[in-house]
Design a protein around this motif. Structure first.
Motif, short mmCIF file in Angstrom:
data_model
loop_
_atom_site.label_atom_id
_atom_site.label_comp_id
_atom_site.label_asym_id
_atom_site.label_seq_id
_atom_site.Cartn_x
_atom_site.Cartn_y
_atom_site.Cartn_z
N ASP B 136 0.82 -1.23 0.00
CA ASP B 136 0.00 0.00 0.00
C ASP B 136 0.85 1.27 0.00
O ASP B 136 0.70 2.12 0.88
N TYR B 137 1.75 1.37 -0.95
CA TYR B 137 2.46 2.63 -1.10
C TYR B 137 2.78 2.88 -2.56
O TYR B 137 2.75 1.96 -3.38
N ILE B 138 2.98 4.16 -2.89
CA ILE B 138 3.31 4.54 -4.26
C ILE B 138 4.54 5.45 -4.24
O ILE B 138 4.88 6.02 -3.21
N VAL B 139 5.17 5.56 -5.41
CA VAL B 139 6.28 6.51 -5.55
C VAL B 139 5.86 7.52 -6.61
O VAL B 139 5.34 7.15 -7.66
N ILE B 140 6.03 8.81 -6.31
CA ILE B 140 5.66 9.86 -7.26
C ILE B 140 6.91 10.62 -7.72
O ILE B 140 7.93 10.59 -7.03
N ASN B 141 6.79 11.27 -8.88
CA ASN B 141 8.01 11.85 -9.48
C ASN B 141 8.29 13.30 -9.07
O ASN B 141 8.78 14.08 -9.88
N LYS B 142 7.92 13.67 -7.86
CA LYS B 142 8.29 15.00 -7.36
C LYS B 142 8.94 14.83 -5.98
O LYS B 142 8.50 13.98 -5.18
N GLY B 143 9.97 15.63 -5.74
CA GLY B 143 10.70 15.46 -4.48
C GLY B 143 11.06 16.79 -3.85
O GLY B 143 10.42 17.81 -4.13
N SER B 144 12.10 16.79 -3.02
CA SER B 144 12.46 17.99 -2.26
C SER B 144 12.83 19.16 -3.19
O SER B 144 12.62 20.32 -2.84
N GLY B 163 -3.13 9.57 0.16
CA GLY B 163 -2.28 9.27 1.31
C GLY B 163 -1.40 10.44 1.65
O GLY B 163 -1.70 11.57 1.28
N LYS B 164 -0.33 10.15 2.36
CA LYS B 164 0.60 11.20 2.79
C LYS B 164 2.03 10.86 2.37
O LYS B 164 2.39 9.68 2.31
N VAL B 165 2.81 11.89 2.14
CA VAL B 165 4.22 11.69 1.79
C VAL B 165 4.96 11.22 3.04
O VAL B 165 4.78 11.81 4.11
N VAL B 166 5.71 10.13 2.92
CA VAL B 166 6.46 9.64 4.09
C VAL B 166 7.97 9.79 3.95
O VAL B 166 8.68 9.87 4.93
N LYS B 167 8.43 9.82 2.71
CA LYS B 167 9.88 9.95 2.51
C LYS B 167 10.12 10.79 1.26
O LYS B 167 9.47 10.55 0.23
N VAL B 168 11.03 11.73 1.37
CA VAL B 168 11.27 12.63 0.23
C VAL B 168 12.71 12.47 -0.26
O VAL B 168 13.65 12.55 0.53
N TYR B 169 12.86 12.20 -1.55
CA TYR B 169 14.18 12.19 -2.20
C TYR B 169 14.29 13.48 -3.00
O TYR B 169 13.35 14.28 -3.01
N ASP B 170 15.41 13.67 -3.69
CA ASP B 170 15.57 14.92 -4.46
C ASP B 170 14.48 15.07 -5.51
O ASP B 170 13.86 16.12 -5.63
N ASN B 171 14.24 14.02 -6.29
CA ASN B 171 13.27 14.12 -7.39
C ASN B 171 12.08 13.19 -7.25
O ASN B 171 11.25 13.11 -8.15
N PHE B 172 12.01 12.45 -6.16
CA PHE B 172 10.93 11.47 -5.98
C PHE B 172 10.47 11.46 -4.53
O PHE B 172 11.19 11.90 -3.64
N GLU B 174 8.08 8.99 -1.58
CA GLU B 174 7.30 7.80 -1.26
C GLU B 174 6.04 8.25 -0.52
O GLU B 174 6.11 9.07 0.39
N VAL B 175 4.91 7.67 -0.93
CA VAL B 175 3.62 8.06 -0.34
C VAL B 175 2.96 6.81 0.23
O VAL B 175 2.81 5.82 -0.50
N ILE B 176 2.58 6.82 1.52
CA ILE B 176 1.82 5.67 2.00
C ILE B 176 0.34 5.96 1.76
O ILE B 176 -0.14 7.06 2.03
N LEU B 177 -0.33 4.99 1.21
CA LEU B 177 -1.75 5.14 0.91
C LEU B 177 -2.54 5.07 2.22
O LEU B 177 -2.07 4.51 3.22
N ILE B 178 -3.77 5.60 2.20
CA ILE B 178 -4.59 5.56 3.42
C ILE B 178 -4.94 4.12 3.80
O ILE B 178 -5.37 3.86 4.91
N SER B 179 -4.75 3.20 2.85
CA SER B 179 -5.04 1.79 3.13
C SER B 179 -3.87 1.06 3.79
O SER B 179 -4.00 -0.10 4.18
N ASN B 180 -2.73 1.72 3.91
CA ASN B 180 -1.58 1.11 4.57
C ASN B 180 -1.89 0.91 6.06
O ASN B 180 -2.52 1.77 6.68
N LYS B 181 -1.45 -0.21 6.61
CA LYS B 181 -1.79 -0.54 8.00
C LYS B 181 -1.27 0.49 9.00
O LYS B 181 -1.75 0.56 10.12
N ASN B 182 -0.28 1.28 8.59
CA ASN B 182 0.25 2.31 9.50
C ASN B 182 -0.50 3.63 9.38
O ASN B 182 -0.19 4.58 10.08
#
Lengths: 173, 279
Positions: B136-144, B163-172, B174-182
């Motif tokens: 239950d997570y996705i990666v999107i192509n926008k980052g810091s 969902g919400k952004v959980v980790k930010v890379y320079d150009n990408f 990680e987003v955990i979906l609202i369906s993620n157990k966390n």
């Protein structure tokens, strides 16, 4: 030597492409949220035919690729695959006798044991590092999905790699 | 005697050599893993960067093949689905008309509707480049580099929360979906009738793209088909973002709170572009 370099390069590219397919193409064909782990399947096929201990290197490379596309720390898949590498060696030693008699059963049994342990290990590490990897109750669905793809992959690899495999066997003799 | 001692010596030397070999391998492995984790952001960012063109090709071909099979297999159920949609559409039209009449009569609700229409988000469009349905997570192509920060909400063009952004890379990112157990979201039930009391609850992820509603007062009137939206009580989440629709209510007398199964309205498989609410 040249052949060996070509073989390693092709296998590395194949692992990379499979990891991309796994993270972008296969999610559209999930069953109960489960998709097959193509990278693990190829790793296991290589491990099965490995006589030279080169799977140690593949465990690190494949683990790295799996960790890149997982929302977690590096090392989780690497260590889990190294454990599988050792486990396969141990199981081979103890189950050598039944290998010839019921080969398909032996193959499926070995793959299932290793796959379930691999999934449990990744889940355990993820719990320790509080990452979001989930062990679903549909692990059995995932296992069935993986076995369906593992069997053809095994025989295709056996067909392609057979001369090399036999050559190694003769060297050992 | 001497020969046996030599054999023992050779055996001990062999054992030492093996031990040293294994120890060296373990030390190298630990060092490699440590280095990989120190440079984790850079390594993952470079990998996503290099592989994103290929990922896009695989993702779009996966989507096309999935849609082809979906339309072939679902041909028989299309008529039924169409009828259901027509029925739902009529209900929605009647709800809109009742809302409009209420808005004319009630100045305060009119203002609330105005506010809802006029609320301004600063949004950033981005593309989904990786789906991980099992986790239950996705990666999107926008980052810091694009101003994305941790905890920013990700929504669709119809303001359905993903969902919400959980980790930010320079150009990408990680987003955990609202369906993620966390994932836990503060929510409320959206009523068109403003006289009804607002029902608050918490939407939790169940994994496998499904969610449920929890921590609702047991005497609350939750009905099948009610729409859940974000409550706005969480600092970084605006209120009114659509979460999902109540599927069934589980009112167990033994439990202190009422729970309900919820159909999340985000669709990771068919949506390509998502929007990050940056302000």
């Amino acid at each position: 030597m040249k052949n060996l370099i070509i073989k390693y390069t092709i296998t590395t590219i194949l692992f990379f492409v499979l990891s991309l397919i796994q993270s972008s193409f296969l999610p559209f064909f999930s069953i109960v949220g489960q998709i097959p782990n193509l990278v693990f399947i190829l790793f296991y096929v290589i491990l099965f035919f490995d006589n030279r201990g080169e799977s140690f290197f593949w465990a690190i490379l494949v683990g790295f690729l799996l960790d890149v596309f997982m929302p977690s720390y590096f090392g989780i898949s690497i260590i889990s695959l190294l454990v599988i590498y050792l486990l396969k060696k141990i199981l081979d030693y103890f189950l050598k006798d039944i290998q010839g008699k019921y080969f398909i059963v032996y193959l499926i049994f070995l793959f299932s044991i290793n796959f379930v342990i691999y999934s449990l290990l990744v889940y355990a590490f993820s719990l320790i590092f509080r990452s979001s990897y989930e062990l679903s109750l549909s692990l059995m669905v995932s296992l069935a999905y993986n076995i369906i793809l593992f069997l053809p992959a095994f025989y295709i690899y056996k067909f392609i790699a057979r001369p090399d495999y036999l050559e190694n066997q003769l060297k050992l003799l | 005697m001497c020969q046996t001692a030599n054999e023992v010596n050779v055996y001990i030397k062999k054992q030492n050599f093996l031990f040293q070999k294994v120890l060296t391998r373990i030390i190298i492995l630990v060092l490699v893993i440590l280095l990989l984790n120190i440079f984790q952001l850079e390594i993952k960012n470079s990998f996503y960067h290099v592989s994103s063109p290929l990922i896009n090709i695989f993702k779009s071909s996966g989507n096309n093949i999935y849609n082809f099979f979906q339309s072939s297999f679902n041909f028989n159920s299309l008529k039924k689905e169409n009828d259901n949609l027509k029925e739902e559409n009529q209900k929605l039209l009647s709800e809109i008309s009742s809302l409009e009449s209420l808005a004319r009569e009630n100045q305060s609700s009119k203002e609330a509707l105005e506010n809802a229409r006029n609320r301004n988000f600063s949004i950033l469009s981005s593309r989904i480049i990786q789906l991980d349905i099992a986790n239950d997570y996705i990666v999107i192509n926008k980052g810091s580099e694009n101003g994305v920060k941790v905890n920013m909400p990700v929504v669709s063009s119809q303001e359905v929360i993903f969902g919400k952004v959980v980790k930010v890379y320079d150009n990408f990112s990680e987003v955990i979906l609202i369906s993620n157990k966390n994932s836990v979201l503060d929510s409320k039930i959206q009523y068109s009738d403003p006289t009804k009391p607002v029902i608050h609850g918490v939407v939790k992820g169940k994994g496998n793209l499904s969610v449920y509603l929890d921590l609702v007062k047991p005497d609350s009137q939750v009905n099948q088909g009610d729409i859940l939206v974000t409550s706005g009580l969480e600092g970084n989440l605006p209120s009114g973002l659509i979460i999902g629709k109540i599927l069934s209510v589980n009112n167990d007398d033994l439990k202190p709170f009422l729970t309900a199964d919820v159909l999340p309205l985000f669709d990771v498989k068919s949506v390509d572009n998502v929007f990050i609410i940056t302000k």
